[in-house]
Design a protein around this motif. Structure first.
Motif, PDB file in Angstrom:
ATOM      1  N   GLY A  98       0.789  -1.230   0.000  1.00  0.00           N
ATOM      2  CA  GLY A  98       0.000   0.000   0.000  1.00  0.00           C
ATOM      3  C   GLY A  98       0.815   1.272   0.000  1.00  0.00           C
ATOM      4  O   GLY A  98       0.326   2.341  -0.357  1.00  0.00           O
ATOM      5  N   ASP A  99       2.105   1.155   0.397  1.00  0.00           N
ATOM      6  CA  ASP A  99       2.941   2.357   0.482  1.00  0.00           C
ATOM      7  C   ASP A  99       3.885   2.482  -0.701  1.00  0.00           C
ATOM      8  O   ASP A  99       4.905   3.164  -0.621  1.00  0.00           O
ATOM      9  CB  ASP A  99       3.733   2.373   1.793  1.00  0.00           C
ATOM     10  CG  ASP A  99       4.652   1.161   1.936  1.00  0.00           C
ATOM     11  OD1 ASP A  99       4.673   0.312   1.026  1.00  0.00           O
ATOM     12  OD2 ASP A  99       5.347   1.072   2.963  1.00  0.00           O
ATOM     13  N   GLU A 100       3.546   1.800  -1.820  1.00  0.00           N
ATOM     14  CA  GLU A 100       4.363   1.925  -3.029  1.00  0.00           C
ATOM     15  C   GLU A 100       3.500   2.448  -4.187  1.00  0.00           C
ATOM     16  O   GLU A 100       3.032   1.681  -5.035  1.00  0.00           O
ATOM     17  CB  GLU A 100       4.989   0.576  -3.392  1.00  0.00           C
ATOM     18  CG  GLU A 100       6.042   0.125  -2.389  1.00  0.00           C
ATOM     19  CD  GLU A 100       6.989  -0.936  -2.941  1.00  0.00           C
ATOM     20  OE1 GLU A 100       6.961  -1.188  -4.157  1.00  0.00           O
ATOM     21  OE2 GLU A 100       7.738  -1.500  -2.139  1.00  0.00           O
ATOM     22  N   PRO A 101       3.296   3.763  -4.233  1.00  0.00           N
ATOM     23  CA  PRO A 101       2.395   4.338  -5.240  1.00  0.00           C
ATOM     24  C   PRO A 101       2.951   4.347  -6.658  1.00  0.00           C
ATOM     25  O   PRO A 101       2.208   4.593  -7.607  1.00  0.00           O
ATOM     26  CB  PRO A 101       2.169   5.767  -4.736  1.00  0.00           C
ATOM     27  CG  PRO A 101       3.379   6.072  -3.920  1.00  0.00           C
ATOM     28  CD  PRO A 101       3.794   4.783  -3.284  1.00  0.00           C
ATOM     29  N   PHE A 102       4.258   4.081  -6.814  1.00  0.00           N
ATOM     30  CA  PHE A 102       4.853   4.081  -8.157  1.00  0.00           C
ATOM     31  C   PHE A 102       5.059   2.635  -8.609  1.00  0.00           C
ATOM     32  O   PHE A 102       6.182   2.159  -8.778  1.00  0.00           O
ATOM     33  CB  PHE A 102       6.170   4.855  -8.153  1.00  0.00           C
ATOM     34  CG  PHE A 102       6.028   6.256  -7.657  1.00  0.00           C
ATOM     35  CD1 PHE A 102       5.390   7.229  -8.428  1.00  0.00           C
ATOM     36  CD2 PHE A 102       6.498   6.617  -6.403  1.00  0.00           C
ATOM     37  CE1 PHE A 102       5.245   8.530  -7.968  1.00  0.00           C
ATOM     38  CE2 PHE A 102       6.356   7.911  -5.931  1.00  0.00           C
ATOM     39  CZ  PHE A 102       5.717   8.872  -6.712  1.00  0.00           C
ATOM     40  N   ILE A 103       3.966   1.939  -8.806  1.00  0.00           N
ATOM     41  CA  ILE A 103       4.008   0.516  -9.117  1.00  0.00           C
ATOM     42  C   ILE A 103       4.599   0.288 -10.505  1.00  0.00           C
ATOM     43  O   ILE A 103       4.230   0.955 -11.474  1.00  0.00           O
ATOM     44  CB  ILE A 103       2.586  -0.091  -9.049  1.00  0.00           C
ATOM     45  CG1 ILE A 103       2.113  -0.117  -7.589  1.00  0.00           C
ATOM     46  CG2 ILE A 103       2.545  -1.490  -9.645  1.00  0.00           C
ATOM     47  CD1 ILE A 103       0.672  -0.514  -7.447  1.00  0.00           C
ATOM     48  N   ASP A 104       5.506  -0.662 -10.565  1.00  0.00           N
ATOM     49  CA  ASP A 104       6.107  -1.077 -11.830  1.00  0.00           C
ATOM     50  C   ASP A 104       5.417  -2.377 -12.265  1.00  0.00           C
ATOM     51  O   ASP A 104       5.409  -3.363 -11.524  1.00  0.00           O
ATOM     52  CB  ASP A 104       7.606  -1.302 -11.614  1.00  0.00           C
ATOM     53  CG  ASP A 104       8.352  -1.598 -12.911  1.00  0.00           C
ATOM     54  OD1 ASP A 104       7.687  -1.965 -13.899  1.00  0.00           O
ATOM     55  OD2 ASP A 104       9.581  -1.490 -12.920  1.00  0.00           O
ATOM     56  N   ALA A 105       4.838  -2.386 -13.451  1.00  0.00           N
ATOM     57  CA  ALA A 105       4.090  -3.562 -13.906  1.00  0.00           C
ATOM     58  C   ALA A 105       4.989  -4.770 -14.173  1.00  0.00           C
ATOM     59  O   ALA A 105       4.551  -5.916 -14.045  1.00  0.00           O
ATOM     60  CB  ALA A 105       3.301  -3.216 -15.168  1.00  0.00           C
ATOM     61  N   GLU A 106       6.259  -4.521 -14.513  1.00  0.00           N
ATOM     62  CA  GLU A 106       7.150  -5.618 -14.932  1.00  0.00           C
ATOM     63  C   GLU A 106       7.316  -6.710 -13.865  1.00  0.00           C
ATOM     64  O   GLU A 106       7.130  -7.895 -14.162  1.00  0.00           O
ATOM     65  CB  GLU A 106       8.506  -5.041 -15.348  1.00  0.00           C
ATOM     66  CG  GLU A 106       9.546  -6.091 -15.756  1.00  0.00           C
ATOM     67  CD  GLU A 106      10.504  -6.470 -14.641  1.00  0.00           C
ATOM     68  OE1 GLU A 106      11.144  -7.527 -14.739  1.00  0.00           O
ATOM     69  OE2 GLU A 106      10.597  -5.708 -13.655  1.00  0.00           O
ATOM     70  N   PRO A 107       7.649  -6.387 -12.602  1.00  0.00           N
ATOM     71  CA  PRO A 107       7.788  -7.455 -11.621  1.00  0.00           C
ATOM     72  C   PRO A 107       6.476  -8.161 -11.307  1.00  0.00           C
ATOM     73  O   PRO A 107       6.455  -9.371 -11.045  1.00  0.00           O
ATOM     74  CB  PRO A 107       8.348  -6.739 -10.385  1.00  0.00           C
ATOM     75  CG  PRO A 107       8.022  -5.313 -10.575  1.00  0.00           C
ATOM     76  CD  PRO A 107       8.030  -5.080 -12.039  1.00  0.00           C
ATOM     77  N   LEU A 108       5.367  -7.425 -11.333  1.00  0.00           N
ATOM     78  CA  LEU A 108       4.062  -8.053 -11.106  1.00  0.00           C
ATOM     79  C   LEU A 108       3.740  -9.038 -12.226  1.00  0.00           C
ATOM     80  O   LEU A 108       3.240 -10.142 -11.985  1.00  0.00           O
ATOM     81  CB  LEU A 108       2.971  -6.988 -11.003  1.00  0.00           C
ATOM     82  CG  LEU A 108       3.072  -6.031  -9.816  1.00  0.00           C
ATOM     83  CD1 LEU A 108       2.052  -4.918  -9.947  1.00  0.00           C
ATOM     84  CD2 LEU A 108       2.885  -6.774  -8.506  1.00  0.00           C
ATOM     85  N   ALA A 109       4.044  -8.653 -13.448  1.00  0.00           N
ATOM     86  CA  ALA A 109       3.819  -9.546 -14.589  1.00  0.00           C
ATOM     87  C   ALA A 109       4.658 -10.814 -14.468  1.00  0.00           C
ATOM     88  O   ALA A 109       4.213 -11.909 -14.846  1.00  0.00           O
ATOM     89  CB  ALA A 109       4.129  -8.817 -15.892  1.00  0.00           C
ATOM     90  N   LYS A 110       5.864 -10.690 -13.919  1.00  0.00           N
ATOM     91  CA  LYS A 110       6.743 -11.857 -13.758  1.00  0.00           C
ATOM     92  C   LYS A 110       6.147 -12.898 -12.817  1.00  0.00           C
ATOM     93  O   LYS A 110       6.211 -14.102 -13.094  1.00  0.00           O
ATOM     94  CB  LYS A 110       8.118 -11.419 -13.247  1.00  0.00           C
ATOM     95  CG  LYS A 110       9.055 -10.888 -14.321  1.00  0.00           C
ATOM     96  CD  LYS A 110      10.455 -10.683 -13.766  1.00  0.00           C
ATOM     97  CE  LYS A 110      11.444 -10.361 -14.885  1.00  0.00           C
ATOM     98  NZ  LYS A 110      12.829 -10.242 -14.388  1.00  0.00           N
ATOM     99  N   VAL A 111       5.605 -12.437 -11.678  1.00  0.00           N
ATOM    100  CA  VAL A 111       5.054 -13.415 -10.739  1.00  0.00           C
ATOM    101  C   VAL A 111       3.762 -14.027 -11.265  1.00  0.00           C
ATOM    102  O   VAL A 111       3.473 -15.206 -11.030  1.00  0.00           O
ATOM    103  CB  VAL A 111       4.852 -12.825  -9.328  1.00  0.00           C
ATOM    104  CG1 VAL A 111       6.176 -12.504  -8.675  1.00  0.00           C
ATOM    105  CG2 VAL A 111       3.947 -11.617  -9.327  1.00  0.00           C
ATOM    106  N   ILE A 112       2.999 -13.258 -12.014  1.00  0.00           N
ATOM    107  CA  ILE A 112       1.784 -13.807 -12.629  1.00  0.00           C
ATOM    108  C   ILE A 112       2.142 -14.872 -13.665  1.00  0.00           C
ATOM    109  O   ILE A 112       1.509 -15.925 -13.756  1.00  0.00           O
ATOM    110  CB  ILE A 112       0.943 -12.679 -13.259  1.00  0.00           C
ATOM    111  CG1 ILE A 112       0.341 -11.790 -12.168  1.00  0.00           C
ATOM    112  CG2 ILE A 112      -0.153 -13.249 -14.166  1.00  0.00           C
ATOM    113  CD1 ILE A 112      -0.319 -10.537 -12.690  1.00  0.00           C
TER     114      ILE A 112
END
Length: 242
Positions: free
Chosen positions: A97-111
């Motif tokens: 919740g305290d990371e407002p500058f979310i980078d899609a790349e690492p999230l895409a990796k875990v998905i």
């Protein structure tokens, strides 16, 4: 496969109380994080899970989706598990919740780990990055992880692992990055399982999964999150938006 993001959002914070409700360029930190998660276009749905009426109202009043925590929780996994127990979902991504500058790349990796896991051998997926600075390696606030040859976590620790008894043997030190993707079943199992000695000693909830035989697949990234833990962090974040 239905994939959702859940953002656990406590109002109280040890180092910076009410940080999620601080103004960041005309919007609160938690609202910016919520909108950033939606704007990745990686999720079928995004929810904020909170113990705070203020945070709940902040998200809902801006057209977002929020869930009130009913119980007090010791960990983010517990809070998320309670929230998703009755939701129709396969994979749950924990977004900080305290990371407002979310980078899609690492999230895409875990998905992607789950999309490729046709035999469903993976219970959780998470991220790690190499660290080489000796101070970073020795810092107990940087959680280290060691993995097997297939990328599954063997252990997480605040201590230096592996211990460098022998130098120059090609060891890489990997810092755990706390972005998690869970199968719903693994998350609900965690919710019902007791804390054991390893988790209690290190104060690392991921050790509960390992102690009970869950498989955590790690993927390497160069991503470094921009979290807001202090007032100084908030000022830096504000400058980024100028």
């Amino acid at each position: 496969m239905k994939i959702i993001a859940v953002i656990p959002a406590r109002y109280a914070s040890t180092r910076f109380s009410a940080k999620l409700m601080q103004d960041l360029g005309g919007k609160t930190v938690i609202l910016r994080t919520y909108e950033a998660a939606i704007n990745t276009h990686l999720f079928d749905d995004v929810f904020v899970v909170t113990d705070s009426d203020l945070i709940y109202d902040e998200i809902v009043s801006h057209g977002g989706k929020a869930i009130r925590s009913i119980k007090e929780h010791e960990s983010g996994s517990d809070r998320i598990a309670e929230a998703v127990e009755n939701l129709d979902v396969d994979i749950v991504i924990n977004v900080q919740g305290d990371e407002p500058f979310i980078d899609a790349e690492p999230l895409a990796k875990v998905i992607e780990i789950f999309r490729n896991d046709l035999d469903e051998k993976v219970d959780l997926a998470s991220l790690m990055r190499e660290i080489t600075n000796e101070d970073d390696i020795n810092n107990p606030n940087n959680v280290k992880v060691v993995v097997d040859q297939n990328g599954f976590a063997l252990y997480f620790s605040r201590s230096v692992i592996p211990y460098p008894r022998e130098k120059n043997v090609g060891v890489r030190y990997m810092q755990h990055i706390g972005i998690y993707a869970f199968r719903k079943e693994a998350l609900l199992d965690f919710y019902s399982l007791p804390m054991k000695s390893l988790e209690a000693s290190e104060k690392l909830e991921q050790l509960r999964y390992l102690e009970f035989g869950k498989k955590i697949k790690m993927v390497e990234t160069t991503h470094v999150g921009i979290g807001i833990d202090t007032l100084e962090d908030l000022e830096k974040a504000r400058k980024m938006l100028e």
